[in-house]
Design a protein around this motif. Structure first.
Motif, PDB file in Angstrom:
ATOM      1  N   LEU A 190       5.030  -2.753   1.338  1.00  0.00           N
ATOM      2  CA  LEU A 190       3.588  -2.560   1.367  1.00  0.00           C
ATOM      3  C   LEU A 190       2.922  -3.274   0.201  1.00  0.00           C
ATOM      4  O   LEU A 190       3.413  -3.227  -0.939  1.00  0.00           O
ATOM      5  CB  LEU A 190       3.244  -1.071   1.316  1.00  0.00           C
ATOM      6  CG  LEU A 190       3.650  -0.248   2.557  1.00  0.00           C
ATOM      7  CD1 LEU A 190       3.173   1.190   2.424  1.00  0.00           C
ATOM      8  CD2 LEU A 190       3.102  -0.867   3.838  1.00  0.00           C
TER       9      LEU A 190
ATOM     10  N   PHE B  78       8.742   3.488   5.114  1.00  0.00           N
ATOM     11  CA  PHE B  78       7.505   4.247   5.291  1.00  0.00           C
ATOM     12  C   PHE B  78       7.242   5.106   4.071  1.00  0.00           C
ATOM     13  O   PHE B  78       8.177   5.614   3.433  1.00  0.00           O
ATOM     14  CB  PHE B  78       7.576   5.115   6.551  1.00  0.00           C
ATOM     15  CG  PHE B  78       7.452   4.314   7.812  1.00  0.00           C
ATOM     16  CD1 PHE B  78       6.208   4.004   8.324  1.00  0.00           C
ATOM     17  CD2 PHE B  78       8.582   3.846   8.469  1.00  0.00           C
ATOM     18  CE1 PHE B  78       6.079   3.251   9.475  1.00  0.00           C
ATOM     19  CE2 PHE B  78       8.466   3.088   9.615  1.00  0.00           C
ATOM     20  CZ  PHE B  78       7.215   2.793  10.117  1.00  0.00           C
ATOM     21  N   ARG B  79       5.991   5.275   3.766  1.00  0.00           N
ATOM     22  CA  ARG B  79       5.595   6.060   2.595  1.00  0.00           C
ATOM     23  C   ARG B  79       4.919   7.334   3.085  1.00  0.00           C
ATOM     24  O   ARG B  79       3.791   7.313   3.584  1.00  0.00           O
ATOM     25  CB  ARG B  79       4.641   5.231   1.729  1.00  0.00           C
ATOM     26  CG  ARG B  79       4.350   5.849   0.365  1.00  0.00           C
ATOM     27  CD  ARG B  79       3.642   4.826  -0.510  1.00  0.00           C
ATOM     28  NE  ARG B  79       2.440   4.293   0.125  1.00  0.00           N
ATOM     29  CZ  ARG B  79       1.830   3.168  -0.241  1.00  0.00           C
ATOM     30  NH1 ARG B  79       2.320   2.436  -1.220  1.00  0.00           N
ATOM     31  NH2 ARG B  79       0.726   2.755   0.373  1.00  0.00           N
TER      32      ARG B  79
ATOM     33  N   ASP C 176       0.155  -4.650   4.934  1.00  0.00           N
ATOM     34  CA  ASP C 176      -0.758  -3.575   4.522  1.00  0.00           C
ATOM     35  C   ASP C 176      -0.350  -2.223   5.091  1.00  0.00           C
ATOM     36  O   ASP C 176      -0.565  -1.185   4.461  1.00  0.00           O
ATOM     37  CB  ASP C 176      -2.194  -3.894   4.964  1.00  0.00           C
ATOM     38  CG  ASP C 176      -2.788  -5.075   4.221  1.00  0.00           C
ATOM     39  OD1 ASP C 176      -2.447  -5.246   3.026  1.00  0.00           O
ATOM     40  OD2 ASP C 176      -3.566  -5.826   4.832  1.00  0.00           O
ATOM     41  N   ASP C 177       0.221  -2.211   6.300  1.00  0.00           N
ATOM     42  CA  ASP C 177       0.541  -0.959   6.980  1.00  0.00           C
ATOM     43  C   ASP C 177       1.851  -1.142   7.738  1.00  0.00           C
ATOM     44  O   ASP C 177       1.947  -1.988   8.633  1.00  0.00           O
ATOM     45  CB  ASP C 177      -0.593  -0.584   7.939  1.00  0.00           C
ATOM     46  CG  ASP C 177      -0.390   0.770   8.582  1.00  0.00           C
ATOM     47  OD1 ASP C 177       0.566   0.918   9.374  1.00  0.00           O
ATOM     48  OD2 ASP C 177      -1.197   1.696   8.317  1.00  0.00           O
ATOM     49  N   ALA C 178       2.874  -0.349   7.390  1.00  0.00           N
ATOM     50  CA  ALA C 178       4.196  -0.521   7.988  1.00  0.00           C
ATOM     51  C   ALA C 178       4.208  -0.177   9.470  1.00  0.00           C
ATOM     52  O   ALA C 178       4.836  -0.868  10.278  1.00  0.00           O
ATOM     53  CB  ALA C 178       5.216   0.339   7.238  1.00  0.00           C
ATOM     54  N   GLU C 179       3.504   0.886   9.845  1.00  0.00           N
ATOM     55  CA  GLU C 179       3.488   1.297  11.249  1.00  0.00           C
ATOM     56  C   GLU C 179       2.824   0.236  12.118  1.00  0.00           C
ATOM     57  O   GLU C 179       3.342  -0.130  13.176  1.00  0.00           O
ATOM     58  CB  GLU C 179       2.766   2.635  11.404  1.00  0.00           C
ATOM     59  CG  GLU C 179       2.717   3.156  12.828  1.00  0.00           C
ATOM     60  CD  GLU C 179       2.093   4.547  12.928  1.00  0.00           C
ATOM     61  OE1 GLU C 179       1.253   4.747  13.832  1.00  0.00           O
ATOM     62  OE2 GLU C 179       2.434   5.421  12.098  1.00  0.00           O
ATOM     63  N   GLN C 180       1.687  -0.271  11.667  1.00  0.00           N
ATOM     64  CA  GLN C 180       1.004  -1.310  12.436  1.00  0.00           C
ATOM     65  C   GLN C 180       1.841  -2.585  12.507  1.00  0.00           C
ATOM     66  O   GLN C 180       1.864  -3.264  13.537  1.00  0.00           O
ATOM     67  CB  GLN C 180      -0.363  -1.607  11.818  1.00  0.00           C
ATOM     68  CG  GLN C 180      -1.373  -0.483  12.005  1.00  0.00           C
ATOM     69  CD  GLN C 180      -2.730  -0.834  11.435  1.00  0.00           C
ATOM     70  OE1 GLN C 180      -2.990  -1.970  11.042  1.00  0.00           O
ATOM     71  NE2 GLN C 180      -3.608   0.155  11.375  1.00  0.00           N
TER      72      GLN C 180
END
Length: 454
Positions: free
Chosen positions: A68, A43-44, A84-88
């Motif tokens: 990412l 995560f960033r 594109d999005d780590a959480e998603q």
């Protein structure tokens, strides 16, 4: 979980060329706890960029990692999935794995008691099924997907705790988990500053029904009028109520406490006498919710009764702790007005030991009405039932001011930021006749008092 990297990429609908195909057996967002075979999810954030630890994750045994798309310099010759999005991506993988899994999923939320309820449900079912439950506080938009992705493929029951701080969060978790059964333990005052009112809190908790499977049902605290209203307005959700009123599907009477736990009589869907190795009327109520789950899983009354002997709660939940001749109830994991009053009521009614001490710390996250909530605790304290009161934290000064006219200085002390006056008073005055409650919000760390006692 045992999935190839290509299978994970298919879950995420990614067709990019991968360096190599490997088998992933778990998930991790922290290189300090990563296990061999895990997929590392970097995560960033504002302070830390997890991509800096990807190489370290591989050195510690990670099978693969997300990366990412807009993050430069991906490592060469490493098995990566670009997103594109780590959480998603984490949530999409959890949804996909959940859709394949054959386990019965049980979702639990509530202002207080959700961790205890989780522990009681899991302990009650574990003798008869392979059960996995939320570990620690992995109950948010990251923790719940990780918990799902860590499930063994042969797990039969998954018990998922769901926490939140605002509207929409429980709905998200419920739609990821799609529980067969959902539990709302109670409605308190935690997160009042974010949700505005107890009615708002109830609405946010009721979001757990949004992902509930069509043939599932909601188990809820029938003693809570706010939940009664929401149930009455919802014609689509099957429900079962628990509590202390005879009108509920399952209710408890004749509750008694000993140093070994609590005994009670259940009536309604389940009838008979039961004993649990846990203290507190509120824990009996959590047990009623677990009993309804057990009934839904077709356990007999005798199987439920037998399983109750093995119940274990996470530390600092009405936990009996002996220090020499002194006996403590360590309930210091968290506090809100509802749970604080429940703990005080238990202390004042228990016959375990005659001399009752209350060591109370600040209740946090109560919003604009925090002073009124602290002052109102004075109404719950019976001067005839309590021997000594020790208050800790800047907000407890409000309660101290309310109690100063009722208790003299020999039985009431206040300390804003130093544990030692309380430690010294306990050491000097408490004895084998004393039972001492430690209760406060997590940020107050009242367990420090236990640690500092010689």
């Amino acid at each position: 979980m045992k999935k190839t990297l290509k299978q994970l990429a298919a879950w995420l609908k990614i067709d990019e060329q991968l360096h190599e195909d490997v088998t992933v057996t778990g998930i991790s967002i922290d290189t300090r706890t990563i296990q061999a075979g895990d997929l590392f999810v970097p995560f960033r954030g504002e302070a830390v960029n997890g991509h800096k630890f990807v190489e370290q994750a591989f050195e510690k045994g990670a099978a693969a990692s997300l990366w990412l798309n807009d993050e430069p310099n991906p490592p060469e010759n490493r098995p990566l999935i670009f997103v594109d999005d780590a959480e998603q991506a984490l949530q999409k993988m959890a949804i996909a794995y959940r859709s394949e899994h054959k386990a019965t999923f049980i979702g639990i939320t509530g202002s207080n008691g959700k961790t205890s309820a989780k522990d009681i449900v899991a302990s009650s079912l574990s003798p008869y099924f392979k059960v996995q439950k939320t570990i620690g506080n992995f109950n948010n938009q990251l923790g719940l997907p990780i918990t799902i992705l860590q499930l063994d493929e042969d797990t039969e029951i998954s018990v998922l705790e769901m926490g939140m701080s605002g509207f929409g969060e429980i709905e998200l978790l419920s739609r990821i988990a799609r529980p067969h059964l959902a539990i709302i333990t109670n409605i308190g005052e935690a997160h009042m500053q974010d949700l505005g009112s107890r009615a708002g809190i109830a609405q946010a908790k009721y979001e757990i029904t949004q992902g509930l499977l069509e043939d599932g049902f909601l188990i809820y605290d029938g003693d809570e009028p706010l939940l009664q209203e929401l149930v009455a307005q919802d014609p689509y959700t099957e429900t079962k109520a628990f509590g202390f009123d005879e009108a509920h599907d399952l209710f408890a009477t004749q509750i008694t406490a000993t140093e070994q736990g609590s005994s009670f009589t259940a009536a309604g869907i389940i009838n008979g006498d039961f004993t649990i190795p846990i203290l507190g009327k509120h824990q009996v109520k959590n047990t009623l919710a677990a009993m309804l789950v057990c009934k839904a899983m077709n356990l007999t009354d005798e199987q439920i009764r037998t399983a109750f002997a093995q119940i274990e709660l996470t530390d600092m939940r009405m936990q009996l702790v002996s220090k020499g001749s002194l006996l403590f109830i360590n309930d210091a994991y968290n506090a809100a007005p509802t749970s604080m009053r429940a703990a005080i009521d238990f202390m004042q009614s228990t016959t375990i030991r005659p001399e009752k001490w209350l060591v109370l710390g600040d209740m946090l996250e109560l919003g604009d009405d925090e002073q009124a909530f602290h002052e109102a605790l004075a109404e719950a304290i019976d001067a005839q039932a309590v021997h000594s009161i020790c208050l800790y934290g800047p907000r407890m000064k409000w309660l101290y001011n309310q109690l100063a006219s009722t208790f003299d200085s020999a039985h009431l002390i206040y300390s804003e930021a130093d544990y030692m006056p309380i430690v010294q008073k306990i050491q000097a005055e408490a004895n084998e006749e004393s039972i001492i409650l430690l209760k406060g919000s997590r940020g107050m760390k009242l367990e420090t008092i236990l640690q500092q006692l010689s």
